[in-house]
Motif scaffolding. Structure first.
Motif, short mmCIF file in Angstrom:
data_model
loop_
_atom_site.label_atom_id
_atom_site.label_comp_id
_atom_site.label_asym_id
_atom_site.label_seq_id
_atom_site.Cartn_x
_atom_site.Cartn_y
_atom_site.Cartn_z
N MET A 383 -86.72 -84.82 91.69
CA MET A 383 -85.32 -84.94 91.28
C MET A 383 -85.20 -84.60 89.80
O MET A 383 -85.93 -85.14 88.97
N PHE A 384 -84.26 -83.70 89.49
CA PHE A 384 -83.93 -83.38 88.11
C PHE A 384 -82.49 -83.78 87.86
O PHE A 384 -81.58 -83.32 88.57
N ASP A 385 -82.24 -84.63 86.86
CA ASP A 385 -80.86 -84.96 86.51
C ASP A 385 -80.31 -83.84 85.62
O ASP A 385 -81.03 -82.90 85.27
N PRO A 386 -79.03 -83.88 85.24
CA PRO A 386 -78.45 -82.79 84.45
C PRO A 386 -79.17 -82.54 83.12
O PRO A 386 -79.08 -81.44 82.57
N GLU A 387 -79.88 -83.55 82.59
CA GLU A 387 -80.63 -83.37 81.34
C GLU A 387 -82.08 -82.98 81.60
O GLU A 387 -82.92 -83.01 80.70
N LEU A 388 -82.40 -82.66 82.85
CA LEU A 388 -83.74 -82.27 83.28
C LEU A 388 -84.76 -83.40 83.13
O LEU A 388 -85.97 -83.15 83.00
N GLU A 389 -84.29 -84.65 83.15
CA GLU A 389 -85.21 -85.77 83.30
C GLU A 389 -85.69 -85.77 84.76
O GLU A 389 -84.89 -85.64 85.68
N MET A 390 -87.01 -85.94 84.95
CA MET A 390 -87.59 -85.72 86.28
C MET A 390 -88.16 -87.01 86.86
O MET A 390 -88.78 -87.81 86.17
N GLN A 391 -87.92 -87.20 88.16
CA GLN A 391 -88.61 -88.22 88.96
C GLN A 391 -89.28 -87.52 90.13
O GLN A 391 -88.73 -86.55 90.67
N THR A 392 -90.45 -88.02 90.54
CA THR A 392 -91.11 -87.43 91.69
C THR A 392 -91.60 -88.52 92.64
O THR A 392 -91.93 -89.63 92.23
#
Length: 590
Positions: A383-392
């Motif tokens: 998952m990438f939020d609009p600020e490209l913070e990532m969760q996997t």
């Protein structure tokens, strides 16, 4: 002998008709009758082994038909898997021919001393009542043990529990609701119980017509009451769960239907990346134009207006070619082509982007991120939020011979067999993910937990249940059934997966490459929360094997429903199987 063989083969073939592509779900109330009648006529010391053979024959017929789509990858594997899975109906066949057989000689035993004294004192013959109670006891034993063998099939060697009898209810929402009690395996109990009672009542009616038995059919009445209760329970749960308030989420599902030969995708990396860009941007443009037209219309007519701009964009499993490099401290990097494709899409709005990617263990050398020598690789949902913070989320339940090969280091021949069957080079096994923590997202001003799953993990209820927490939650699934081309495999996958929403009482959003991209609510339907229209991506002819996009609208309840299955998991159906075995032993050994 030939008649028995034919009866057993008919029963097995009829079981295969319960699921896609046939979907004759109503047959679930009849399919076991030829098999039961055959098993109950077996006599002698070898009745158990004969029952095992007949059960294996019925199971083989069922699974060879049901899982024929495996031939798209491997003909040998199709036969081996089907014949192995048939061992579980074979175990039930052995039980039904021995301890679970109500037609054995014990049934015709003489009147007991207690029954004789009661008849002399009251003038009542208790044998008809005894027959009905005994009938229900055997029916319980057979149904409970069947549920236990279905659970066992989904657990042994990591399990392959697809297409239990209960999956026949995937298009019957009212009866499907009982899956939240003991899970999808427990849903098979009532059809087997019903048929076991029906067959015993039919035999008693036949004997009664010949004057050999008095009639009393309490067992059939009790069965009718159980069916009515299951129906009423389903209606009540749909009413209780279906109208809950919650966060609204709009998700744009994009499916390219990329052709494959087993594990090998037939498009170039450039075609894949451009395909996701073009299909997504085209869909966003279409949504923008539709919203503009509605704005113009509302300005003339007045009234409230809700725009259709998606909150999320979702792509399927292993969507882009480039991998994610993950460093031990949590920092990450990826191929430039990935960032370019993601950037072109996310430039169009404040979207969260969800997709499947391969994640590789990396390290820093100098000022550059590189793959770690001998590092692990995971099949991940990202998952990438609009600020490209990532969760996997890293896939936990790996596919045997697809994502890992047991003993491949000790037996190199297994690698050659894999490459010959899949048409792709064996690049090493995926590593098993370890986390059982849900992902997190802010949706409609609420903190929402996300239950992640990759590929056929959404058909493994014992795994999905471990992610359940209090508060609003949404099940996510990215998958790729392209291995099996235009076959029933994808439809069967979806038919099995939608029961997770019922068992856990959480809605689901799933995006597939060749497969079924859809949204499922907490009662297991794909109905749009406003219009009631099915939220499944299909072409004009109704085929889900297509290229396109679908905007789905999901309600994530603030206070999701709880279920017995969430509390006890598989222990309920395990207990049912053990209890069925015990009741059968008690009745059958008298």
């Amino acid at each position: 002998m030939l008649f028995k063989w034919l009866a057993v083969l008919v029963a097995g073939a009829a079981m295969a008709l319960l699921v896609p592509p046939f979907d004759f779900g109503g047959l679930v109330w009849l399919v076991m009758l030829p098999l039961m009648a055959t098993l109950w006529t077996l006599k002698g010391k070898r009745a158990g082994w004969k029952g095992f053979g007949y059960g294996w024959l019925a199971g083989s017929a069922c699974f060879l038909i049901t899982f024929h789509w495996l031939t798209e990858v491997t003909g040998v594997g199709w036969v081996v898997v089907a014949l192995y899975l048939a061992l579980y109906p074979a175990l039930w066949g052995m039980f039904a021919a021995t301890w679970g057989n109500p037609w054995r000689e014990q049934e015709n035993r003489s009147e007991s001393g207690i029954e004789k004294r009661m008849r002399e004192r009251t003038g009542s013959d208790l044998r008809p009542l005894r027959d009905s109670m005994r009938s229900m006891g055997f029916a319980f034993a057979l149904a409970g043990f069947w549920c236990g063998t279905e659970w066992l099939r989904g657990w042994v060697f990591t399990g392959f529990g697809w297409n239990t009898l209960g999956v026949a209810f995937h298009r019957t929402p009212v009866l499907a609701q009982s899956a939240d009690l003991l899970g999808i395996c427990g849903l098979s109990f009532l059809p087997v119980f019903f048929q076991a009672v029906l067959l015993q009542v039919a035999r008693r009616l036949f004997l009664q017509a010949r004057g050999e038995r008095r009639g009393l059919r309490i067992d059939f009445g009790v069965t009718a009451v159980l069916l009515a209760l299951a129906f009423c329970y389903g209606v009540w749960r749909i009413d209780q769960i279906g109208g809950r308030d919650g966060a609204r989420l709009k998700v744009l599902l994009v499916q390219l239907n990329i052709p494959q030969e087993a594990a090998r995708r037939l498009w170039t990396p450039e075609e894949i990346h451009m395909g996701y860009e073009d299909e997504t941007l085209k869909a966003l443009k279409r949504i923008e134009e539709a919203d503009a037209a509605r704005i113009d219309e509302e300005m003339v007519e007045g009234g409230a207006l809700e725009l259709s701009t998606p909150d999320w964009i979702m792509w399927p499993e292993s969507a882009l070619v480039g991998r994610i490099l993950r460093i031990e401290d949590g920092s990450w990097g990826t191929w430039g082509e990935n960032l370019e494709t993601m950037g072109r899409v996310m430039d169009e709005g404040e979207f969260t982007l969800v997709m499947g990617l391969n994640e590789v263990e990396g390290e820093v050398m100098g000022e550059q991120m590189v793959e770690k020598a001998g590092g692990r690789i995971w099949n991940s949902l990202v998952m990438f939020d609009p600020e490209l913070e990532m969760q996997t989320f890293r896939k936990r339940h790996l596919v045997i011979f697809g994502e890992y090969i047991p003993l491949v280091e000790q037996v190199p021949l297994l690698q050659k067999i894999y490459e010959q069957q899949s048409g792709a080079q064996y690049g090493g096994a995926y590593s098993r993910g370890e986390s059982l923590e849900p992902l997190k997202a802010e949706i409609d001003g609420r903190d929402v937990g996300l239950i992640p799953s990759v590929c056929f993990e959404d058909t493994v209820p014992r795994l999905m249940r471990k992610f359940v927490r209090g508060g609003p939650q949404l099940i996510l699934n990215v998958t790729n059934d392209g291995w099996f081309k235009d076959s029933p495999g994808a439809a069967q996958h979806f038919a099995n997966a939608r029961f997770r929403s019922i068992e856990l009482r959480r809605p689901m959003v799933r995006c597939a490459n060749t497969g079924v991209s859809a949204a499922v609510d907490a009662i297991g339907t794909t109905a749009h929360p406003g219009t009631g229209e099915p939220q499944e991506l299909r072409d004009e002819s109704g085929n889900h094997i297509t290229r396109g996009s679908l905007l789905v609208d999901v309600v994530i309840p603030d206070q999701p429903g709880w279920s017995l299955y969430m509390l006890i998991g598989d222990w309920g159906v395990i207990g049912l199987g053990v209890l069925g075995l015990g009741v059968g032993w008690r009745l059958g050994s008298r």
